[in-house]
Write a protein that holds these residues in place. Sequence first.
Motif, PDB file in Angstrom:
ATOM      1  N   TYR A  39      39.925  54.029 -46.361  1.00  0.00           N
ATOM      2  CA  TYR A  39      40.071  52.668 -45.848  1.00  0.00           C
ATOM      3  C   TYR A  39      39.429  51.570 -46.684  1.00  0.00           C
ATOM      4  N   PHE A  99      47.440  52.033 -43.619  1.00  0.00           N
ATOM      5  CA  PHE A  99      47.344  52.558 -42.254  1.00  0.00           C
ATOM      6  C   PHE A  99      48.108  51.667 -41.276  1.00  0.00           C
ATOM      7  N   ILE A 110      51.580  52.605 -41.472  1.00  0.00           N
ATOM      8  CA  ILE A 110      51.815  53.884 -40.782  1.00  0.00           C
ATOM      9  C   ILE A 110      52.070  53.649 -39.296  1.00  0.00           C
ATOM     10  N   TYR A 158      55.453  57.864 -36.460  1.00  0.00           N
ATOM     11  CA  TYR A 158      54.043  57.809 -36.047  1.00  0.00           C
ATOM     12  C   TYR A 158      53.952  57.255 -34.619  1.00  0.00           C
ATOM     13  N   GLY A 188      42.732  54.879 -30.443  1.00  0.00           N
ATOM     14  CA  GLY A 188      43.549  55.251 -31.592  1.00  0.00           C
ATOM     15  C   GLY A 188      43.548  56.730 -31.902  1.00  0.00           C
ATOM     16  N   GLY A 189      42.662  57.478 -31.272  1.00  0.00           N
ATOM     17  CA  GLY A 189      42.597  58.908 -31.560  1.00  0.00           C
ATOM     18  C   GLY A 189      41.672  59.244 -32.721  1.00  0.00           C
ATOM     19  N   THR A 190      40.872  58.279 -33.149  1.00  0.00           N
ATOM     20  CA  THR A 190      39.971  58.516 -34.282  1.00  0.00           C
ATOM     21  C   THR A 190      38.923  59.587 -33.985  1.00  0.00           C
ATOM     22  N   ASN A 224      39.163  62.763 -35.882  1.00  0.00           N
ATOM     23  CA  ASN A 224      38.693  62.965 -37.261  1.00  0.00           C
ATOM     24  C   ASN A 224      37.430  63.820 -37.328  1.00  0.00           C
ATOM     25  N   TYR A 234      52.664  62.817 -39.411  1.00  0.00           N
ATOM     26  CA  TYR A 234      51.713  62.834 -40.527  1.00  0.00           C
ATOM     27  C   TYR A 234      52.403  63.137 -41.858  1.00  0.00           C
ATOM     28  N   THR A 266      52.573  57.801 -45.448  1.00  0.00           N
ATOM     29  CA  THR A 266      51.379  58.614 -45.208  1.00  0.00           C
ATOM     30  C   THR A 266      50.935  59.317 -46.491  1.00  0.00           C
ATOM     31  N   PHE A 308      49.052  56.808 -48.378  1.00  0.00           N
ATOM     32  CA  PHE A 308      47.759  56.631 -47.698  1.00  0.00           C
ATOM     33  C   PHE A 308      46.818  57.774 -48.081  1.00  0.00           C
ATOM     34  N   MET A 363      45.367  67.197 -43.343  1.00  0.00           N
ATOM     35  CA  MET A 363      46.011  66.583 -44.500  1.00  0.00           C
ATOM     36  C   MET A 363      45.304  67.076 -45.751  1.00  0.00           C
ATOM     37  N   GLU A 377      41.652  65.127 -44.537  1.00  0.00           N
ATOM     38  CA  GLU A 377      41.500  64.669 -43.147  1.00  0.00           C
ATOM     39  C   GLU A 377      41.845  65.779 -42.182  1.00  0.00           C
ATOM     40  N   SER A 398      42.909  65.745 -38.061  1.00  0.00           N
ATOM     41  CA  SER A 398      43.203  64.867 -36.932  1.00  0.00           C
ATOM     42  C   SER A 398      43.430  65.779 -35.735  1.00  0.00           C
TER      43      SER A 398
END
Length: 322
Positions: free
Chosen positions: A40, A48, A51, A57, A162-164, A167, A207, A214, A217, A253, A283, A285
Amino acid sequence: MTAPMVDIHLTDHDLAMALRADALRGLTSSPKTMPPKWFYDARGSELFEAITELPEYYPTRTERALLERVVGEIARTAQAEVLVELGAGSAAKTRLLLSALSAEGPLKTYVPQDVSESALRGAAEQITAEFPGLAVHGVVSDFTDTLHNLPGGGRRMIAFLGGTIGNLVPAERAEFLSSVAQVLEPREQLLLGAGLVIDPAVLVPAYDDAAGVTAEFNRNVLHVLNSRLHADFDPDAFAHIALWDARNEWIEMRLEATRDMTVTVADLDLTVEFARGEQMRTEISAKFRVDGLTAELDATGFRAEQVWTDPQHRFALILAER
Ligand code: AVJ
């Protein structure tokens, strides 16, 4: 218009040191890894955002529609005076929460937190313009280690959308949730957005989109290493991989070297060999089951009060009280 206040708990110097440490550890371990927070920079944050608009997505629009449906209920229950948003990014979903919290209760302050100063300043300025009565106090920090720096000044709700949360690996998640519980006073709340375990045929394309956004990204972490640590990665020589790990229930990822390469990271005095076909993890997720996640919340000092899911059961919002 006066510019909103932004506290910097993560200076460029801190960021540089953290990147050096993560890159040194990640590029010399086997298999190689890089933590997702290094996607980021300004370009990565823009990628992002792109995405979130892709047809494949689904998480962002699913969470948004869900939030639209239940935000009034959340606001009535929460009665928050301070909304803290972890990983606020461009704060796209924030307007919904801010409107509802000010219509249904005593909201006074919005505290967006993000690791990206550029994304945060943009968001803080827009929100200040749109909500004139609201005090906006931005915090540039790493959400996993600067919770104690979050301003108080009233009953807080911490939103982590956001579902972070996905991570984090389970041990990191437990540590993170415990530390959130520790900074909150009794009756303060956490609003958590989390992606649910769904059919891999829907999950994986989210993804690995057809347009390749993506992939770009994912490769952005190599651009970040090149520009910030004077590395000489050829990003085009790495292929994007997204796979569903059914045992761990997470998307992983990776970047796969398409040929043998020797990469130099000048600022680390480091030379790294990549064999053709070698994969570096960039990553995870994780996706969740509602019961599992509420149990994790209960085990870390929260009481999961209410759970909402979208009709297709792809995403959940959980309101948990300390
Ligand atoms: C920002 C962490 C929620 O995991 O879905 C999107 C990041 N990675 N596409 C996610 C991401 C690849 C995203 N989070």
